[in-house]
Design a protein around this motif. Structure first.
Motif, mmCIF file in Angstrom:
data_model
loop_
_atom_site.group_PDB
_atom_site.id
_atom_site.type_symbol
_atom_site.label_atom_id
_atom_site.label_comp_id
_atom_site.label_asym_id
_atom_site.label_seq_id
_atom_site.Cartn_x
_atom_site.Cartn_y
_atom_site.Cartn_z
ATOM 1 N N ALA A 149 0.733 -1.250 -0.033
ATOM 2 C CA ALA A 149 0.033 0.075 0.054
ATOM 3 C C ALA A 149 0.822 1.257 0.068
ATOM 4 N N LEU A 150 2.230 1.144 0.206
ATOM 5 C CA LEU A 150 2.906 2.313 0.404
ATOM 6 C C LEU A 150 4.109 2.141 -0.536
ATOM 7 N N PHE A 151 4.955 1.127 -0.927
ATOM 8 C CA PHE A 151 6.016 1.159 -1.518
ATOM 9 C C PHE A 151 5.990 0.066 -2.690
ATOM 10 N N PRO A 152 6.929 0.188 -3.721
ATOM 11 C CA PRO A 152 6.929 -0.613 -4.894
ATOM 12 C C PRO A 152 7.819 -1.918 -4.196
ATOM 13 N N SER A 162 0.066 6.759 -1.811
ATOM 14 C CA SER A 162 0.160 6.531 -0.434
ATOM 15 C C SER A 162 0.577 7.667 0.220
ATOM 16 N N ARG A 163 0.930 8.780 -0.513
ATOM 17 C CA ARG A 163 1.354 9.977 0.400
ATOM 18 C C ARG A 163 0.028 10.657 0.773
ATOM 19 N N SER A 164 -1.062 10.396 0.290
ATOM 20 C CA SER A 164 -2.305 10.897 0.742
ATOM 21 C C SER A 164 -2.836 10.132 1.748
ATOM 22 N N ALA A 170 -1.366 11.748 9.208
ATOM 23 C CA ALA A 170 -0.897 12.799 10.048
ATOM 24 C C ALA A 170 -1.914 13.907 10.441
ATOM 25 N N ASN A 171 -2.881 14.117 9.635
ATOM 26 C CA ASN A 171 -4.012 15.023 9.955
ATOM 27 C C ASN A 171 -4.749 14.513 11.258
ATOM 28 N N TYR A 209 11.687 5.481 8.011
ATOM 29 C CA TYR A 209 12.118 7.141 8.045
ATOM 30 C C TYR A 209 11.452 7.832 6.961
ATOM 31 N N ASN A 210 11.064 7.372 5.487
ATOM 32 C CA ASN A 210 10.388 7.967 4.807
ATOM 33 C C ASN A 210 8.814 8.277 4.975
ATOM 34 N N PHE A 211 8.198 7.313 5.716
ATOM 35 C CA PHE A 211 6.865 7.437 6.228
ATOM 36 C C PHE A 211 6.753 8.517 7.321
ATOM 37 N N MET A 212 7.741 8.475 8.088
ATOM 38 C CA MET A 212 7.772 9.514 9.211
ATOM 39 C C MET A 212 8.122 10.857 8.832
#
Length: 277
Positions: A149-152, A162-164, A170-171, A209-212
């Motif tokens: 759902a996040l990464f290839p 996945s950024r949304s 975060a919201n 780290y990238n998700f954080m």
């Protein structure tokens, strides 16, 4: 007739003797004083304190020191009473603090249940039930996101859609900026070696780290309260012998840590989780 000789008797005049009473009282007091001074010269500090307390009681209550043979013991009784009072005050303070803690734990439980409900509603409305899952226990609220759902495959670069998802999470976390957040990356046990990563540890950490980073950029959460960690393939939730099991092991976990967790319950959950893993 012989004359009778009249003998004149001279009676001595006695002085007023009432002065003997205060004089005797004075001598008694002096005797008592000398006895006390003598006793003081041969006793330790503890006995002196007891004697001091006894005299204070005698002068404040009107009871004579010589009239009450147990008055010296009253000093020790006062010490015991003070200790009992302090012990009672300490117990009352502990009960008060425990009551306040229970109230904070109850409020925290309500907050985390509300947050879980919001995340679950987002999952349902966006058709992500197979990719996201939430779990609330005595130590944390955990959001588990499958890696696809996040990464290839084999990458730590977030997919555009996945950024949304990260932004939505975060919201929702904006309402609870005081909680510590741990973002943990996990992989299966299939070895990886490419130009980006030499092992699964590096891959899992970089994904966390990238998700954080997305969480920080969208929620403005205090950086002191959020941290990434990579576990590689060493904390599986399923078998690595099947395709389905390996897909479950490849995941990112976002944990919102309780501030008022019950230590005993949290410890038992951690131990059970470690045994399962």
């Amino acid at each position: 007739m012989s004359k009778k000789r009249h003998r004149t008797e001279h009676h001595e005049e006695h002085a007023d003797e009432t002065w003997l009473i205060p004089y005797a009282d004075l001598l008694t007091l002096l005797l008592a004083l000398f006895i006390v001074l003598y006793a003081m010269s041969s006793v330790d500090n503890k006995k002196f304190e007891d004697m001091s307390k006894a005299f204070n009681i005698a002068f404040s209550t009107g009871v004579g020191v010589l009239d009450n043979t147990t008055v010296v013991e009253t000093g020790q009784q006062m010490d015991d009473a003070n200790k009992d009072k302090k012990r009672s005050d300490d117990e009352d303070q502990k009960k008060k603090e425990e009551k306040e803690r229970q109230a904070l734990m109850q409020q925290e439980q309500e907050d985390l249940e509300k947050l879980k409900k919001q995340i679950d509603q987002y999952i349902q409305s966006n058709g992500l039930t197979t990719q996201l899952d939430t779990k609330l226990n005595q130590s944390q609220l955990m959001l588990t996101i499958s890696d696809n759902a996040l990464f290839p495959s084999g990458s730590a670069t977030l997919k555009p859609d996945s950024r949304s998802l990260a932004g939505a999470v975060a919201n929702m976390l904006k309402q609870y900026p005081e909680y510590e957040i741990i973002v943990a990356g996990h992989t299966d046990d299939q070895p990886i070696s490419n130009r980006e990563f030499s092992n699964n540890w590096e891959l899992s950490f970089q994904r966390a780290y990238n998700f954080m980073e997305i969480l920080l950029n969208n929620s403005k959460h205090d950086p002191k309260l959020i941290s990434p960690i990579g576990h590689g393939e060493y904390r599986p939730v399923d078998t690595n012998d099947t395709v389905l099991g390996r897909s479950k092991n490849r995941r990112v976990e976002v944990s919102i840590i309780r501030r008022y967790a019950d230590p005993e319950k949290a410890q038992s959950i951690t131990a059970a989780s470690a045994t399962k893993q």
